[in-house]
Design a protein around this motif. Structure first.
Motif, PDB file in Angstrom:
ATOM      1  N   LEU A 145       1.700 -15.475  15.711  1.00  0.00           N
ATOM      2  CA  LEU A 145       2.887 -14.814  15.168  1.00  0.00           C
ATOM      3  C   LEU A 145       2.550 -14.182  13.826  1.00  0.00           C
ATOM      4  N   GLY A 146       1.838 -14.931  12.997  1.00  0.00           N
ATOM      5  CA  GLY A 146       1.492 -14.444  11.661  1.00  0.00           C
ATOM      6  C   GLY A 146       0.582 -13.232  11.731  1.00  0.00           C
ATOM      7  N   LEU A 147      -0.478 -13.324  12.514  1.00  0.00           N
ATOM      8  CA  LEU A 147      -1.471 -12.252  12.518  1.00  0.00           C
ATOM      9  C   LEU A 147      -0.969 -11.002  13.223  1.00  0.00           C
ATOM     10  N   ILE A 148      -0.228 -11.177  14.308  1.00  0.00           N
ATOM     11  CA  ILE A 148       0.112 -10.010  15.117  1.00  0.00           C
ATOM     12  C   ILE A 148       1.464  -9.411  14.747  1.00  0.00           C
ATOM     13  N   VAL A 149       2.410 -10.251  14.335  1.00  0.00           N
ATOM     14  CA  VAL A 149       3.747  -9.731  14.060  1.00  0.00           C
ATOM     15  C   VAL A 149       4.042  -9.687  12.562  1.00  0.00           C
ATOM     16  N   LEU A 150       3.906 -10.827  11.899  1.00  0.00           N
ATOM     17  CA  LEU A 150       4.395 -10.908  10.521  1.00  0.00           C
ATOM     18  C   LEU A 150       3.506 -10.160   9.526  1.00  0.00           C
ATOM     19  N   LEU A 151       2.187 -10.323   9.642  1.00  0.00           N
ATOM     20  CA  LEU A 151       1.297  -9.656   8.696  1.00  0.00           C
ATOM     21  C   LEU A 151       1.450  -8.136   8.756  1.00  0.00           C
ATOM     22  N   PRO A 152       1.400  -7.511   9.965  1.00  0.00           N
ATOM     23  CA  PRO A 152       1.576  -6.057  10.005  1.00  0.00           C
ATOM     24  C   PRO A 152       2.946  -5.610   9.494  1.00  0.00           C
ATOM     25  N   LEU A 153       3.994  -6.370   9.806  1.00  0.00           N
ATOM     26  CA  LEU A 153       5.315  -5.984   9.299  1.00  0.00           C
ATOM     27  C   LEU A 153       5.362  -6.129   7.788  1.00  0.00           C
ATOM     28  N   ALA A 154       4.651  -7.150   7.271  1.00  0.00           N
ATOM     29  CA  ALA A 154       4.589  -7.317   5.818  1.00  0.00           C
ATOM     30  C   ALA A 154       3.885  -6.115   5.189  1.00  0.00           C
ATOM     31  N   GLY A 155       2.884  -5.571   5.906  1.00  0.00           N
ATOM     32  CA  GLY A 155       2.204  -4.375   5.417  1.00  0.00           C
ATOM     33  C   GLY A 155       3.177  -3.231   5.223  1.00  0.00           C
ATOM     34  N   LEU A 156       4.118  -3.100   6.150  1.00  0.00           N
ATOM     35  CA  LEU A 156       5.140  -2.056   6.037  1.00  0.00           C
ATOM     36  C   LEU A 156       6.009  -2.290   4.807  1.00  0.00           C
ATOM     37  N   VAL A 157       6.387  -3.566   4.617  1.00  0.00           N
ATOM     38  CA  VAL A 157       7.230  -3.895   3.461  1.00  0.00           C
ATOM     39  C   VAL A 157       6.488  -3.564   2.172  1.00  0.00           C
ATOM     40  N   VAL A 158       5.175  -3.913   2.125  1.00  0.00           N
ATOM     41  CA  VAL A 158       4.379  -3.625   0.932  1.00  0.00           C
ATOM     42  C   VAL A 158       4.351  -2.127   0.665  1.00  0.00           C
ATOM     43  N   LYS A 159       4.098  -1.369   1.722  1.00  0.00           N
ATOM     44  CA  LYS A 159       4.013   0.086   1.586  1.00  0.00           C
ATOM     45  C   LYS A 159       5.347   0.651   1.079  1.00  0.00           C
ATOM     46  N   ALA A 160       6.441   0.161   1.697  1.00  0.00           N
ATOM     47  CA  ALA A 160       7.755   0.686   1.330  1.00  0.00           C
ATOM     48  C   ALA A 160       8.128   0.297  -0.090  1.00  0.00           C
ATOM     49  N   SER A 161       7.793  -0.941  -0.491  1.00  0.00           N
ATOM     50  CA  SER A 161       8.163  -1.355  -1.847  1.00  0.00           C
ATOM     51  C   SER A 161       7.313  -0.602  -2.870  1.00  0.00           C
ATOM     52  N   GLY A 162       6.122  -0.130  -2.444  1.00  0.00           N
ATOM     53  CA  GLY A 162       5.311   0.705  -3.315  1.00  0.00           C
ATOM     54  C   GLY A 162       6.026   2.008  -3.639  1.00  0.00           C
ATOM     55  N   LEU A 163       6.818   2.496  -2.697  1.00  0.00           N
ATOM     56  CA  LEU A 163       7.558   3.737  -2.925  1.00  0.00           C
ATOM     57  C   LEU A 163       8.742   3.506  -3.839  1.00  0.00           C
ATOM     58  N   GLY A 164       9.294   2.332  -3.782  1.00  0.00           N
ATOM     59  CA  GLY A 164      10.492   2.033  -4.573  1.00  0.00           C
ATOM     60  C   GLY A 164      11.719   2.648  -3.926  1.00  0.00           C
ATOM     61  N   LEU A 165      12.884   2.196  -4.383  1.00  0.00           N
ATOM     62  CA  LEU A 165      14.134   2.693  -3.823  1.00  0.00           C
ATOM     63  C   LEU A 165      14.260   4.199  -4.018  1.00  0.00           C
ATOM     64  N   SER A 166      13.811   4.655  -5.201  1.00  0.00           N
ATOM     65  CA  SER A 166      13.951   6.087  -5.475  1.00  0.00           C
ATOM     66  C   SER A 166      13.071   6.896  -4.531  1.00  0.00           C
ATOM     67  N   GLY A 167      11.865   6.378  -4.259  1.00  0.00           N
ATOM     68  CA  GLY A 167      10.966   7.080  -3.352  1.00  0.00           C
ATOM     69  C   GLY A 167      11.550   7.162  -1.955  1.00  0.00           C
ATOM     70  N   ILE A 168      12.129   6.055  -1.491  1.00  0.00           N
ATOM     71  CA  ILE A 168      12.737   6.048  -0.160  1.00  0.00           C
ATOM     72  C   ILE A 168      13.930   7.003  -0.112  1.00  0.00           C
ATOM     73  N   TRP A 169      14.727   6.972  -1.188  1.00  0.00           N
ATOM     74  CA  TRP A 169      15.901   7.842  -1.261  1.00  0.00           C
ATOM     75  C   TRP A 169      15.485   9.307  -1.212  1.00  0.00           C
ATOM     76  N   GLU A 170      14.369   9.585  -1.891  1.00  0.00           N
ATOM     77  CA  GLU A 170      13.859  10.957  -1.921  1.00  0.00           C
ATOM     78  C   GLU A 170      13.535  11.436  -0.509  1.00  0.00           C
ATOM     79  N   VAL A 171      12.833  10.566   0.238  1.00  0.00           N
ATOM     80  CA  VAL A 171      12.489  10.929   1.616  1.00  0.00           C
ATOM     81  C   VAL A 171      13.762  11.069   2.455  1.00  0.00           C
ATOM     82  N   ALA A 172      14.685  10.118   2.265  1.00  0.00           N
ATOM     83  CA  ALA A 172      15.893  10.107   3.091  1.00  0.00           C
ATOM     84  C   ALA A 172      16.730  11.362   2.868  1.00  0.00           C
ATOM     85  N   THR A 173      16.698  11.902   1.663  1.00  0.00           N
ATOM     86  CA  THR A 173      17.549  13.058   1.360  1.00  0.00           C
ATOM     87  C   THR A 173      16.839  14.383   1.626  1.00  0.00           C
TER      88      THR A 173
END
Lengths: 288, 293, 356
Positions: free
Chosen positions: A35-63
């Protein structure tokens, strides 16, 4: 990141209730590792990437107008398709559980077709049927409706993949309705219509809502069965998942992660809504 | 639902129908439901085969004379041959731990196992790109060590395992929970070792549920498009699975070939549905799902 | 009954010794420092209401649960650390836990087939033993059937044969007749007793049914809330219950306010034939069985009231009397006199128990 518990450790012993059945350590450890290696770790990678953008970065893309339009189409059309799938899904579930007619088993099996048929196959089949020169496309064209390469096509594909969810969530509950309840209602003088709307339908509402939410979530994320019929015109018939694929092929990982995060966020809220509906249903009716 | 207006449905004439609709209403509802299903679900399936054979059997067979088609079939079979057994082992381990033991956090664990079902296929592929892509978290490390995950077999297998992850576990968990631990305990009191009890008691009890979940898992593994499309790189003859090959042929306007190859997957879907319905009909009591119909 | 003077000859006859066993599930204590000796060859019933810990005790003896404290001895050997497989117990589960996918014969042979190759009897030998056991449970010819094709009572017997096949040191039965209907239950009880008398197999069974325990057992162990209240022969526990709990659990009883005075027990100033335990003085509770009450003239009676109803059950006249406080007292009387409802009557106490 995952601690694999050693079997027989005192910690493990106190963690689970003791049992004479062997193999907890190894099966639990293996489960967590996978579960950790196949599901949680890759999803955590997404969270890391997204938090690197910050809320403003995500908002920028969304708009960004193209992204905003794709999100609007994905969520808007999916909601509409889920609504239609729920309505017809309820009808199908009712007919399949309540009525006996020749070929019922066959029809029942056919409901799972969208589960079994690969999305790409469904996609090209729908595209060829609803193309302007296709069997159904030409018929619709005579009515002045163009299905392929428009949101109508997206809608059709989403109804197709959402239908089994709508049917299969309400079907078991309809089967469980106690006939005596309806008979009791009839002996108390209610018309059939009154019995249906006042006695039969209300307990089914949570299941219908759950089916709607599942079909909606599936529609938002769907890719394969849509892209062929949609035509993928930016601002007209381009869906959010396709935009992720485009961003990835342009190596714009940040943009792709931002769109994915928005989609996951909304899907999460949908799942939360399902759970709240089910919790409420359990309190109110005693079942899900 | 029209009794209220309809003079036909007089309760006194048909007391047995107190808890049902009138015959006409029923016929109309059945008609609508069947027509809707035929139009929305069955017609597309039908279209796959008619399109595939629209230019005759020769043109149909031509699609399979191409080496690219065969390499796609080989790759799909290889991926399924890795992903399905992996999920079987995982599903057995997860259901054993979850169904046979009591521990805190169990429902959270089940939710996490179910997670891949609520993630868009495209996102399922993307998370591996974010990890292993050239700009990804481990990208430069992988390049330095000459390890290819993305646009190669490992990436395709990973994405396939992810999207099929819950299939076996979510069928076996409720099944094993329902069966409890009494039979295993009985085997142990009779002197059987844990492994012997698992092999002779647990496994036979879940065999049909296991087969059922393997069927569905396999259908999804062979047919997955979105997730695999993101990680495969679409290299003809190398990283194209059957669904991806279908996409390429279709986009090249080679419709007959596209539908011919697609008909393989459609046939697989039909076989899956037939076997699934058979298991539901014959072994309903030994499955966790599909009991309601 | 604790005549432990002949310790030397007594010792080898103890098949299983439970020593100060305690067990807690989550936060609820299920067993408190419970000790019990089971004699070789006896049929002992663990009797108690649900939640008394009797099934847990049985599972601890089998090795299916581990005690938090205390020891289990098989003969002189400490078995506390032994795995369930090594204990050689025959366990019959409440719902039988037959292997659904195996035939009756395969179920019975399971324990023999599970042995390591070196210890496993030859195929022909296994077949012979299965045949013998099928004869014993009177199901010869049923070897090829599957559990789903058997009745409840037949399944119960197969479960017993399966447990006996491994020649266990002790046979443990958890609510053996709980899932069966009344008539089958009676037949099986008698049959189990016969089998026991024939094989001499040390047997412990759990039940919440007093009649079952009293009819079947050599000795009865009464459990309540994780404690052993009393062990004794059926006659002993019925004639000399050790506590009010045992008394109440073994049948209907009436609680009467009484005074103990110099070994005598008085009710409303009138003497009763009941003897108070030594040293008990002052107000006490007297427990009386319905058959220890007799209708009498009000002036010579210990209690008085009015008849509420009377009916006949299994040949006995049962009369319900409401006393002055409105409590209903059941009286069993064989006089055969019928009283109309509302008739004032007196009741004489012919026996009962006072607990210290």
């Amino acid at each position: 990141m995952v601690e694999t518990p050693r079997p027989k450790s005192p910690l493990l012993r106190s963690f689970r209730r003791p049992s004479v059945i062997p193999g907890f350590g190894i099966s639990f450890g293996y489960t967590l590792t996978c579960l950790g290696l196949i599901v949680l770790l890759p999803l955590a990678g997404l969270v890391v990437k997204a938090s690197g953008l910050g809320l403003s970065g995500i908002w920028e893309v969304a708009t960004d107008p193209r992204v905003a339009s794709a999100l609007r189409i994905s969520f808007g059309v999916s909601a509409l398709a889920a609504l239609v799938a729920s309505a017809f899904g309820f009808l199908v579930a009712w007919v399949l559980t309540r009525y006996r007619f020749p070929g019922r088993k066959l029809v029942d099996a056919a409901v799972d077709l969208p589960f079994a048929l690969p999305t790409a196959v469904a996609g090209i089949a729908l595209a060829s049927l609803y193309a302007p020169d296709g069997l159904l496309g030409s018929a619709l064209a005579r009515l002045g409706i163009q299905a392929a390469y428009t949101p109508v096509g997206i809608f059709i594909a989403m109804v197709f993949i959402g239908l089994p969810f709508a049917v299969r969530t309400v079907q078991p509950l309809i089967a469980e309705i106690d006939k005596e309840i309806e008979e009791a209602s009839a002996t108390l003088g209610a018309t059939r219509l009154a019995t249906l709307t006042k006695v039969v339908l209300p307990p089914l509402i949570p299941a219908v809502l759950t089916g709607f939410a599942l079909a909606f979530a599936r529609g938002v994320g769907e890719y394969g069965s849509i892209i062929f019929i949609a035509g993928n015109l930016p601002y007209v018939s381009e869906i959010a998942p396709l935009l992720i694929v485009i961003k990835l092929s342009e190596f714009d990982y940040g943009g792709a992660a931002a769109i994915a995060t928005i989609m996951l966020g909304i899907s999460f809220l949908t799942l939360l809504a399902i759970n709240l509906i089910q919790a409420w249903s359990r309190r109110r009716f005693g079942y899900v | 639902m029209s009794e209220i207006f309809s003079p036909v449905a007089v309760p006194a004439t048909k007391p047995a129908q107190v808890a049902s609709e009138g015959a006409i209403t029923r016929a109309v509802l059945i008609g609508i439901a069947v027509a809707f299903l035929a139009l929305f679900l069955v017609l597309p399936l039908f279209a796959v085969f008619t399109q595939a054979l629209s230019k005759g059997i020769g043109a149909f067979l031509d699609a399979f004379r191409e080496p690219d088609a065969w390499s796609a079939i080989r790759l799909t079979l290889t991926v399924a041959a890795i992903a399905v057994p992996f999920n079987v082992v995982f599903g057995l381990a997860a259901s054993w731990a979850i169904a046979k033991f009591e521990f805190p956090g169990k429902s959270l664990l089940i939710t996490l196992i179910d997670l891949p079902f609520s993630v868009s296929p495209v996102v399922s592929g993307m998370i591996y790109v974010l990890l292993f892509g050239s700009q990804g978290l481990f990208g430069s490390w992988l390049i330095d060590h000459g390890i290819q995950i993305l646009f190669a077999l490992p990436g395709i297998v990973l994405a396939t395992v992810f999207v099929t992850f819950p299939f076996v576990a979510r069928e076996l968990i409720p099944l094993m929970q329902e069966q409890g631990t009494a039979e295993e305990e009985a085997a142990l009191t009779l002197g059987a070792s844990g492994l012997h009890a698992f092999r002779t008691v647990t496994l036979p009890n879940i065999r049909w549920g296991l087969l059922y979940s393997v069927l569905l898992c396999n259908a999804r593994a062979m047919g997955e498009f979105g997730a695999v499309s993101v990680v495969s790189g679409h290299i003809r003859g190398l990283t194209n699975t059957i669904p991806l090959h279908v996409e390429i042929l279709y986009n090249e306007y080679n419709f007959v070939a596209a539908f011919a190859v697609a008909s393989l997957l459609a046939a697989l879907a039909l076989i899956t549905l037939v076997l699934k319905s058979f298991l539901e009909w014959r072994f309903a009591g030994e499955l966790a799902h599909g009991r309601a119909h | 009954m604790s005549s432990r003077t002949a310790g030397r000859t007594d010792r080898p006859s103890t098949a299983i010794r439970v020593e100060d066993v305690s067990k807690t599930f989550d936060t609820a204590a299920v067993l408190h420092d419970l000790s019990l000796d089971v004699r070789a060859g006896e049929l002992i019933g663990l009797l108690g209401p649900s939640g008394s810990g009797k099934t847990t005790l049985l599972r601890i003896i089998a090795g299916l649960d581990a005690p938090d404290r205390g020891r289990i001895l098989f003969g002189d050997d400490d078995a506390t650390g032994l795995a369930v497989q090594e204990r050689a117990v025959g366990f019959v589960f409440q719902h039988y836990a037959l292997f659904k996918h195996m035939s009756v014969a395969d179920n019975i042979a399971y324990g023999l087939n599970a042995r390591r190759r070196a210890d496993r009897p030859a195929k022909a030998e296994i077949k012979r033993r299965v045949g013998d056991l099928l004869d014993l449970i009177r199901l010869s010819g049923f070897g090829d059937r599957y559990p789903s094709q058997l009745s409840g009572g037949q399944r119960q017997r197969v479960a017993l044969a399966r447990a006996l096949a491994v020649e266990p040191r002790v046979l443990l039965l958890d609510e053996p007749f709980g899932a069966l209907d009344a008539q089958v239950r009676k037949d099986l009880r008698r049959w189990l007793r016969e089998i026991h008398d024939r094989t001499g197999q040390t047997t412990i069974f759990v039940t919440h049914d007093q009649d079952e325990a009293l009819e079947l057992s050599d000795r009865v162990a009464v459990l309540d809330r994780g404690r052993l209240e009393q062990v004794g022969t059926p006659d002993e526990v019925q004639e000399n219950p050790a506590s009010a709990t045992v008394m109440k659990f073994l049948g209907d009883s009436v609680e009467v306010e009484a005074i103990a005075e110099g070994g005598r027990v008085l009710v409303r100033g009138r003497e009763t034939p009941v003897v108070a335990p030594a040293g008990t003085i002052g107000p006490v509770k007297l427990y009386v069985r319905p058959w220890q009450l007799q209708l009498a003239e009000p002036e010579s009676a210990h209690l008085s009231g009015t008849v509420r109803s009377s009916y006949r059950t299994q040949g006995r006249q049962r009369i319900e009397v409401a006393d002055a406080e409105g409590r209903l007292l059941a009286v069993e009387d064989s006089d055969g006199v019928r009283y109309a409802a509302g008739h004032p009557v007196g009741l004489r106490i012919n026996g009962g128990h006072v607990f210290g």
